[in-house]
Design a protein around this motif. Structure first.
Motif, short mmCIF file in Angstrom:
data_model
loop_
_atom_site.label_atom_id
_atom_site.label_comp_id
_atom_site.label_asym_id
_atom_site.label_seq_id
_atom_site.Cartn_x
_atom_site.Cartn_y
_atom_site.Cartn_z
N PHE A 16 -5.75 3.63 -0.35
CA PHE A 16 -5.49 3.54 1.08
C PHE A 16 -4.01 3.38 1.40
O PHE A 16 -3.60 3.53 2.53
N VAL A 17 -3.18 3.01 0.44
CA VAL A 17 -1.79 2.67 0.71
C VAL A 17 -0.94 3.93 0.77
O VAL A 17 -0.98 4.76 -0.12
N GLN A 18 -0.19 4.05 1.83
CA GLN A 18 0.72 5.18 1.98
C GLN A 18 2.03 4.87 1.27
O GLN A 18 2.54 3.75 1.38
N PRO A 19 2.60 5.82 0.53
CA PRO A 19 3.88 5.56 -0.09
C PRO A 19 4.95 5.31 0.96
O PRO A 19 4.90 5.87 2.04
N GLY A 20 5.87 4.46 0.64
CA GLY A 20 6.93 4.16 1.59
C GLY A 20 7.84 3.10 1.03
O GLY A 20 7.64 2.62 -0.08
N ASP A 27 7.62 -6.78 -3.17
CA ASP A 27 6.71 -5.68 -3.47
C ASP A 27 5.45 -5.71 -2.61
O ASP A 27 4.44 -5.14 -2.96
N ASP A 28 5.48 -6.40 -1.47
CA ASP A 28 4.32 -6.44 -0.58
C ASP A 28 4.12 -5.07 0.05
O ASP A 28 5.06 -4.34 0.30
N ARG A 29 2.86 -4.75 0.32
CA ARG A 29 2.53 -3.47 0.93
C ARG A 29 1.68 -3.71 2.17
O ARG A 29 0.51 -4.02 2.07
N ARG A 30 2.28 -3.56 3.35
CA ARG A 30 1.54 -3.71 4.61
C ARG A 30 0.86 -2.39 4.90
O ARG A 30 1.43 -1.32 4.68
N LEU A 31 -0.37 -2.44 5.37
CA LEU A 31 -1.12 -1.24 5.69
C LEU A 31 -1.17 -1.07 7.20
O LEU A 31 -1.64 -1.96 7.91
N ARG A 32 -0.67 0.04 7.68
CA ARG A 32 -0.70 0.35 9.11
C ARG A 32 -1.30 1.73 9.28
O ARG A 32 -0.68 2.69 8.83
N PRO A 33 -2.42 1.84 9.84
CA PRO A 33 -3.27 0.79 10.39
C PRO A 33 -4.02 0.06 9.28
O PRO A 33 -4.10 0.56 8.16
N PRO A 34 -4.59 -1.11 9.58
CA PRO A 34 -5.40 -1.82 8.59
C PRO A 34 -6.57 -0.93 8.14
O PRO A 34 -7.01 -0.05 8.88
N TRP A 71 -1.32 -5.79 0.89
CA TRP A 71 -1.40 -6.25 -0.49
C TRP A 71 -0.15 -7.08 -0.75
O TRP A 71 0.94 -6.69 -0.35
N ARG A 72 -0.33 -8.21 -1.41
CA ARG A 72 0.77 -9.11 -1.74
C ARG A 72 0.84 -9.29 -3.24
O ARG A 72 -0.17 -9.50 -3.88
N ARG A 73 2.05 -9.21 -3.79
CA ARG A 73 2.23 -9.40 -5.24
C ARG A 73 2.52 -10.87 -5.50
O ARG A 73 3.39 -11.45 -4.86
N THR A 78 -0.01 -10.26 -10.34
CA THR A 78 -1.29 -9.76 -9.84
C THR A 78 -1.18 -9.48 -8.35
O THR A 78 -0.24 -9.90 -7.69
N TRP A 79 -2.17 -8.75 -7.84
CA TRP A 79 -2.21 -8.42 -6.42
C TRP A 79 -3.28 -9.24 -5.72
O TRP A 79 -4.37 -9.44 -6.26
N ILE A 80 -2.98 -9.71 -4.52
CA ILE A 80 -3.95 -10.36 -3.66
C ILE A 80 -3.97 -9.60 -2.34
O ILE A 80 -2.99 -8.98 -1.95
N ALA A 81 -5.12 -9.64 -1.69
CA ALA A 81 -5.30 -8.91 -0.44
C ALA A 81 -5.17 -9.86 0.74
O ALA A 81 -5.71 -10.96 0.72
N GLU A 82 -4.43 -9.43 1.76
CA GLU A 82 -4.43 -10.15 3.03
C GLU A 82 -5.47 -9.46 3.90
O GLU A 82 -5.33 -8.28 4.24
N VAL A 83 -6.52 -10.20 4.22
CA VAL A 83 -7.67 -9.62 4.90
C VAL A 83 -8.06 -10.46 6.10
O VAL A 83 -8.02 -11.68 6.05
N GLN A 84 -8.45 -9.78 7.18
CA GLN A 84 -9.01 -10.46 8.34
C GLN A 84 -10.50 -10.14 8.36
O GLN A 84 -10.90 -8.99 8.25
#
Length: 120
Positions: A16-20, A27-34, A71-73, A78-84
């Protein structure tokens, strides 16, 4: 969960993550849109062996829909997810919206719902 399974889940969700560019915080990866995901609350709140059932309590054993925000490093790499997501009571009342950082193995892609449109 076996480490290989966690790795496969991460690969699916990272699809789901777009390169950018990386965020300012590393190394955090914000997803827009969620992105829509399933959250397995039982992985966050394992059932204690000696607990008495309380049907009116908060249902922390359910698998609930959520929105993957980022996604947060971690410092361990390891990776953890920021989820609502929403936690409901056992009576299936409306519940409470909650945002949390959770282990990757508690999240999986949700294919029954389209991603929200980018609102930024």
């Amino acid at each position: 969960m076996h480490p290989e399974h966690a790795h496969l889940i991460l690969e699916l969700v990272f699809d789901f993550v777009q390169p950018g560019p990386l965020s300012r915080s590393g190394d955090d990866r914000r997803l827009r849109p969620p992105r829509p995901v399933w959250v397995d609350l039982a992985r966050l709140y394992p059932r204690p062996e000696r607990a008495r059932p309380f049907p009116e309590g908060w249902d922390v054993q359910a698998v609930v829909p959520g929105d993957l925000l980022a996604w947060r490093r971690t410092t361990t790499g390891t990776w953890i997810a920021e989820v609502q997501y929403r936690i409901r009571r056992g009576d299936d009342s409306e519940g409470v919206r909650h945002t949390a950082w959770i282990p990757a193995e508690a999240v999986r892609p949700r294919h029954d719902a389209p991603a929200r449109k980018d609102q930024s």
